[in-house]
Scaffold this motif. Structure first.
Motif, mmCIF file in Angstrom:
data_model
loop_
_atom_site.group_PDB
_atom_site.id
_atom_site.type_symbol
_atom_site.label_atom_id
_atom_site.label_comp_id
_atom_site.label_asym_id
_atom_site.label_seq_id
_atom_site.Cartn_x
_atom_site.Cartn_y
_atom_site.Cartn_z
ATOM 1 N N LYS A 44 114.982 80.501 8.001
ATOM 2 C CA LYS A 44 114.876 79.242 8.659
ATOM 3 C C LYS A 44 114.287 79.509 9.936
ATOM 4 N N GLY A 45 113.441 81.454 9.756
ATOM 5 C CA GLY A 45 112.706 81.363 10.427
ATOM 6 C C GLY A 45 111.296 80.772 10.395
ATOM 7 N N ARG A 46 110.982 80.977 8.798
ATOM 8 C CA ARG A 46 109.643 80.154 8.310
ATOM 9 C C ARG A 46 109.046 78.974 9.329
ATOM 10 N N PRO A 47 108.251 79.048 9.465
ATOM 11 C CA PRO A 47 108.414 76.592 9.947
ATOM 12 C C PRO A 47 107.742 76.369 8.431
ATOM 13 N N ALA A 48 108.267 75.200 8.724
ATOM 14 C CA ALA A 48 107.681 74.603 7.273
ATOM 15 C C ALA A 48 106.272 73.636 7.559
ATOM 16 N N GLN A 49 105.549 73.988 5.643
ATOM 17 C CA GLN A 49 104.643 73.061 6.259
ATOM 18 C C GLN A 49 104.052 72.235 4.964
ATOM 19 N N SER A 50 103.349 70.992 5.604
ATOM 20 C CA SER A 50 103.509 70.245 5.496
ATOM 21 C C SER A 50 102.447 69.987 4.102
ATOM 22 N N ARG A 51 101.828 68.915 3.015
ATOM 23 C CA ARG A 51 101.449 68.796 2.048
ATOM 24 C C ARG A 51 99.908 68.563 2.684
ATOM 25 N N VAL A 52 99.568 67.876 3.647
ATOM 26 C CA VAL A 52 98.445 68.087 4.663
ATOM 27 C C VAL A 52 97.952 69.630 4.229
ATOM 28 N N GLN A 53 99.145 70.447 5.125
ATOM 29 C CA GLN A 53 98.412 72.131 5.777
ATOM 30 C C GLN A 53 98.435 72.824 4.310
ATOM 31 N N ARG A 54 98.897 71.840 3.176
ATOM 32 C CA ARG A 54 98.729 73.284 2.226
ATOM 33 C C ARG A 54 98.008 72.666 0.801
ATOM 34 N N ARG A 55 96.894 72.056 1.142
ATOM 35 C CA ARG A 55 96.510 71.056 0.848
ATOM 36 C C ARG A 55 95.505 71.527 1.213
ATOM 37 N N LYS A 56 94.865 71.291 2.797
ATOM 38 C CA LYS A 56 93.894 72.208 3.253
ATOM 39 C C LYS A 56 93.747 73.617 3.190
ATOM 40 N N ALA A 57 94.570 74.550 3.147
ATOM 41 C CA ALA A 57 94.405 76.191 3.074
ATOM 42 C C ALA A 57 94.546 76.011 1.470
ATOM 43 N N GLN A 58 94.751 75.105 0.748
ATOM 44 C CA GLN A 58 94.216 75.471 -1.251
ATOM 45 C C GLN A 58 92.712 75.072 -1.023
ATOM 46 N N ALA A 59 92.129 74.134 -0.151
ATOM 47 C CA ALA A 59 90.827 73.764 -0.682
ATOM 48 C C ALA A 59 89.834 75.236 -0.067
ATOM 49 N N LEU A 60 90.755 75.737 1.090
ATOM 50 C CA LEU A 60 89.478 76.500 1.751
ATOM 51 C C LEU A 60 90.415 77.918 1.144
ATOM 52 N N SER A 61 91.061 78.444 0.459
ATOM 53 C CA SER A 61 90.795 79.601 -0.530
ATOM 54 C C SER A 61 90.124 78.926 -1.798
ATOM 55 N N ARG A 62 89.716 77.703 -2.403
ATOM 56 C CA ARG A 62 88.945 77.450 -3.339
ATOM 57 C C ARG A 62 87.100 78.328 -2.818
ATOM 58 N N PHE A 63 87.716 77.131 -1.320
ATOM 59 C CA PHE A 63 86.410 77.299 -0.702
ATOM 60 C C PHE A 63 86.062 78.957 -0.291
ATOM 61 N N LEU A 64 87.030 79.880 -0.261
ATOM 62 C CA LEU A 64 86.353 81.027 -0.129
ATOM 63 C C LEU A 64 85.944 81.344 -1.793
ATOM 64 N N MET A 65 86.677 81.362 -2.664
ATOM 65 C CA MET A 65 86.538 81.306 -4.147
ATOM 66 C C MET A 65 85.282 81.244 -4.832
#
Length: 164
Positions: A44-65
């Motif tokens: 309950k304390g953790r904010p839920a992430q939307s699919r768009v936010q997760r995809r952005k985070a994945q894209a950022l991590s791929r870019f950094l990699m």
């Protein structure tokens, strides 16, 4: 059973028969599978992430990699290039050292030949025997004096008499 709860139990079985040990371990809280269910207290304390936010985070991590891999590849290329330059310069240095040694050898040979030519006896022998030369006769030597108004050619015999 009620009377036995106040007694001290000696074995696990007696506790189990007295129903003080549960039959199964406590169940884990599961994530709700339907939209209508509520989340467990831990989530309950953790904010839920939307699919768009997760995809952005994945894209950022791929870019950094990929950027990290590109930087590592560039560093590796520069390192290999530096080793190639060092090898090239080492080869050039060894060629120059070889040239220096050859020139020093030539210099030593030329100095040896020059010292052999400086020997007057050897020069006389070479002139007399190889070139057919001989000492000059008395009439062949002339002495010329510069600076007198009436310079007369003198023979070697006359010049020896004039010398002090």
């Amino acid at each position: 059973m009620g009377g036995r709860q106040n007694q001290a139990y000696t074995s696990y079985e007696e506790k189990w028969w007295a129903q003080e040990i549960p039959n199964s371990p406590p169940s884990r809280q599961k994530r709700p599978r339907q939209r209508g269910q509520t989340l467990p207290d831990q989530l309950k304390g953790r904010p839920a992430q939307s699919r768009v936010q997760r995809r952005k985070a994945q894209a950022l991590s791929r870019f950094l990699m990929y950027m990290t891999l590109a930087v590592l590849a560039a560093c590796l290329f520069m390192q290999v290039n530096r080793y190639a330059q060092i090898a090239q310069r080492t080869k050039k240095i060894s060629a120059l050292v070889g040239q220096i040694q050859a020139l020093e050898s030539d210099k030593a040979n030329l100095e040896l030949r020059l010292s052999a030519r400086e020997n007057l006896k050897r020069v006389r022998d070479e002139a007399m025997y190889n070139l057919g030369m001989d000492y000059p006769q008395e009439g062949q030597v002339r002495v010329v004096s510069i600076g007198t108004a009436a310079a007369q050619p003198q023979t070697a015999a006359n010049s020896a008499e004039l010398a002090p």
